[in-house]
Design an enzyme around this catalytic site. Structure first.
Site, short mmCIF file in Angstrom:
data_model
loop_
_atom_site.label_atom_id
_atom_site.label_comp_id
_atom_site.label_asym_id
_atom_site.label_seq_id
_atom_site.Cartn_x
_atom_site.Cartn_y
_atom_site.Cartn_z
CG ASP A 90 -21.14 -49.81 15.90
OD1 ASP A 90 -21.16 -48.99 14.96
OD2 ASP A 90 -22.11 -50.01 16.64
CG ASP A 96 -22.27 -46.44 11.29
OD1 ASP A 96 -21.53 -46.77 12.24
OD2 ASP A 96 -23.39 -46.94 11.10
#
Length: 440
Positions: free
Chosen positions: A99, A273
């Site tokens: 992440d 992301d």
């Protein structure tokens, strides 16, 4: 995406970076493999999950630093994720989500154990999932690299994360700047600690994904401290992290977007992301894209859809970043048809991977380039220079959706709802990755 609990103290802060380390020289990168996994929780909409994540990312970044939790985390109901196996303390094969929208490391209490607790605890919210844990300082080993003093949140009460064990945050250090705990002035991320402990020379991460047409394929790699230029089929382009808030709290960049010469986004800020699945656009840009593609919203998946017969009518979606154009071909805008069942879709339909941010443009975070974009480009996250690198790869123009029909090719597993459990109650944990080593 971590929501601050008014009843609990701050969590997830690592030791401050040390002075200039004794650098270990590295020559060529030797990345190991990431594997993409497919899990659906109760038929959760991938579009809704991404929109929920986008909302939390924006809210988290806009909080005053003294009131922040330690960073965002993935939304629940994740259908597709990239994970890696790490060792946390003395526990091996801990499956953590990769992440770049978070800067913290966490692990559920069903897999990891509490060692060296700091006495701090907090309620964390991952979309609709809940995670209550306490901060510990432990050794964390990722392939060939080991951090001896990493802040890790160990869950003592959690719900909705199975079959995954937690997250490995690869976001910018600035996500946690000015957050104070135990007289420490800043957070050290996992990559910060690799640098400060002399494991790597530069605070830089390289991530390579590849489009896949079935689950369980080894189709990703990650390197630490250096990059693998062999992944690039074109020139590697670097752009600085944007100055616009709140995108500048993450791996934020400035970009514009056009589809078939139709302007979708004027130059504006957004983020790159890995924790987001789709390519999200502000609602106004999303509506322009929907009109230009003649797509309709599909109730079952939450995605835009077109008939399979309309595949040949799609045009390229171009992002202009730092003066350079990054082309998303028609094929790269289509969800892999062999995986339609994984998202609750139909085999005779094509679903588009462009989603709605849920907010109109002009917020300072108007798009998110999720992993469906990153599967077509090699991405570099360089905290040492506060910049992001992108280059085209052999996958940029790869075609995966040209067949007129696809039947019987679904490779995904269903993850049932998981009740709220306390530490000591075992949960089934699916291992979905091949262990990943950082670069040499």
């Amino acid at each position: 995406m971590f929501n601050k609990s008014s009843l609990l103290f701050s969590l997830f802060l690592a030791l401050s970076a040390a002075s200039t380390p004794a650098v270990i020289a590295r020559t060529s990168p030797t990345p190991n493999t990431l594997t993409k996994s497919y899990h659906s929780t109760n038929g959760g909409s991938i579009a809704k999950a991404d929109q929920t994540r986008a909302t939390h990312l924006r809210k988290q970044a806009l909080k005053p630093t003294e009131k922040r939790a330690s960073g965002p985390a993935p939304a629940s109901n994740r259908v597709v994720l990239y994970t890696a196996n790490l060792t946390v303390g003395d526990v091996h094969n801990v499956t953590l989500l990769i992440d770049t929208g978070s800067s913290t490391t966490s692990c559920t209490g069903q897999k990891c154990t509490v060692r060296n607790p700091t006495g701090q605890s907090e309620l964390l919210v991952y979309g609709s999932a809940q995670f209550f844990g306490q901060e510990t300082v432990q050794n964390v080993e990722f392939g060939q690299y080991k951090v001896e003093n990493q802040s890790v949140a160990i869950g003592t009460l959690d719900h909705g994360l199975a079959p995954f064990d937690g997250i490995l945050g690869l976001g910018p250090t600035d996500l946690n700047e000015n957050t104070r705990l135990l007289n420490r002035s800043a957070v050290s991320t996992f990559v910060d600690n690799l640098v400060s402990e002399g494991r790597i020379e530069r605070n830089v991460v390289g991530i390579y994904y590849s489009p896949t047409v079935k689950g369980g394929e080894d189709n990703g790699q990650i390197t630490f401290g250096t990059i693998d230029r062999s992944k690039c089929s074109g020139e590697l382009k670097y752009v600085p992290i944007t100055d616009s808030s709140p995108a500048n709290e993450y791996w934020g960049i400035d970009a514009s977007a056009t589809y078939n010469n139709v302007p979708l986004l004027n130059s504006t800020a957004g983020i790159v992301d890995t924790g987001t699945s789709l390519v999200l656009l502000s609602t106004d840009a999303f509506n322009r894209y929907m009109e230009a593609t003649n797509a309709t919203k599909d109730e079952a998946t939450g995605l835009l859809s077109i008939p399979a017969s309309s595949y040949g009518q799609l045009h390229s979606l171009n992002f202009k970043i730092g003066g350079f154009t990054f082309e998303m071909t028609p094929d790269s805008q289509v969800w892999p048809r062999s995986l339609n069942e994984c998202i609750g879709g139909r085999n005779d339909t094509m679903y588009l991977i462009i989603g709605d941010m849920g907010t109109v443009g002009g917020t300072g975070l108007d798009f998110i380039l999720g992993y469906t974009f990153l599967e077509r480009f090699y991405s570099i996250y360089d905290m040492s220079q506060k910049q992001i690198g992108l280059c085209s790869t052999s996958n940029t123009f790869r075609v995966t959706n040209s067949r007129p029909s696809v039947e019987g090719f679904a490779f995904c597993s269903q993850t049932p709802a998981v009740p709220l459990v306390r530490v000591g109650t075992a949960l089934p944990v699916a291992s979905n990755t091949t262990a990943v080593s950082p670069s040499q």
